[in-house]
Design a protein around this motif. Sequence first.
Motif: not given
Length: 384
Positions: A170-179, A198-206, A319-323
């Motif tokens: 996720s942008n901005p939280s960086g959360y990655v969904i689990k299986k 709609i699955s937005d996967e633009v940060y897939e490699y990070f 590549f974000y820190a959500f503070v």
Amino acid sequence: MKSERAKKISPSATLEITSRAKKMKKEGKDVVILAAGEPDFPTPRRIKDAAIKAIENNFTTYTPTSGIPELKEAICKKFERDNGLKYTTKEVMAHCGGKHALYLAFQCLLNPKDEVILHIPYWNSYIEQVKLAEGLPVEIMSKPDMSLDMDQIKSSITDKTKVLLINSPSNPSGYVIKKEEALVIGEILLKNKDLFLISDEVYEYFIYEGKHINIASLFPELKERILIVNAVSKSYSMTGWRLGYCAGPEELISSMTSLQDHMTSNPSSISQIAAVEAISGEQEDVKIMLQEFTKRRSFLVDTLNRFPLISCSPPGGAFYAFVNIEKTGMNSVTFADKLLSESLVAVIPGKAFGMDNYIRLSFAASREALEKGVERIEKFLKTV
Ligand SMILES: Cc1ncc(COP(=O)(O)O)c(C=O)c1O
């Protein structure tokens, strides 16, 4: 003068603050920009060379709207290689950035007042794009750890719900969904036959923790109701080349192509050749970027968490820190505004993502910029 539609659209806070910071920099101010959502790496040599060759070969004319066959084939191979998904070239297309893929998707899927379920914090353009398509964003608050709230998704579905939007990482939280979450989402789709994902996967490699989960690959029977959006922008440090792509049902891709015919025609011919190289060439550059971002993430998160008034969880991806800035007593706009004008550090106010008690810092900035940035943030916090 403005249409009702234009009156409803807000400018992009992320682009706005970045251009303000860049302007200050041009005026000679030593601004540290931790706002931009783009890698600071140059586009890899192999990709630039392919583009230069395309120009030398006069590959500079219009192409088919949805992309040249070589690119579409490269996109299909990418989905098979990385996600175990088989698409035909009729089920994929290229656009001027992932942003335009999303815009076209909303335009082609939504009727007026159709609802789109998405999680707060969200990437700011989703809301505006849904509004432009006359749809209604239905905003669900993520759980405190930024995971998806499945109960809320289920209870938010009405007979007007058309789309569920998931952005992982996720942008901005960086959360990655689990299986486990992906499995529940699949079940929700199986149960609600008119629901589209709609699955937005633009940060897939990070991804720094866990791995990228692709819902479509877990539920082949749902392929006709899933659109995957991706782009070379972030993955290969190609934000300025404007090249995004997507995969989904042929009927939708065909409508999106017709709409794109009248909007932009094809994405840049040169960028398409560059994208073929990016997607199908040696992927070493992606690994190098990921290694560097991994180090910067640790540095940034560890340092920020030492400051008493703010806190952030290590992001699983992007590549974000959500503070969290709640303890400062400031809202995100005031915080970001003061931090920029008084301490010359540009960050994005969380309000743009639906959370006014957070700010977003990008660690796709040089180590030097990060060090300078956190030093200034520390000093700034002492004045609060
Ligand atoms: C979550 C998300 N989706 C899509 C995009 C669009 O990317 P592009 O630059 O390819 O249009 C971005 C860009 O910031 C993003 O953060």
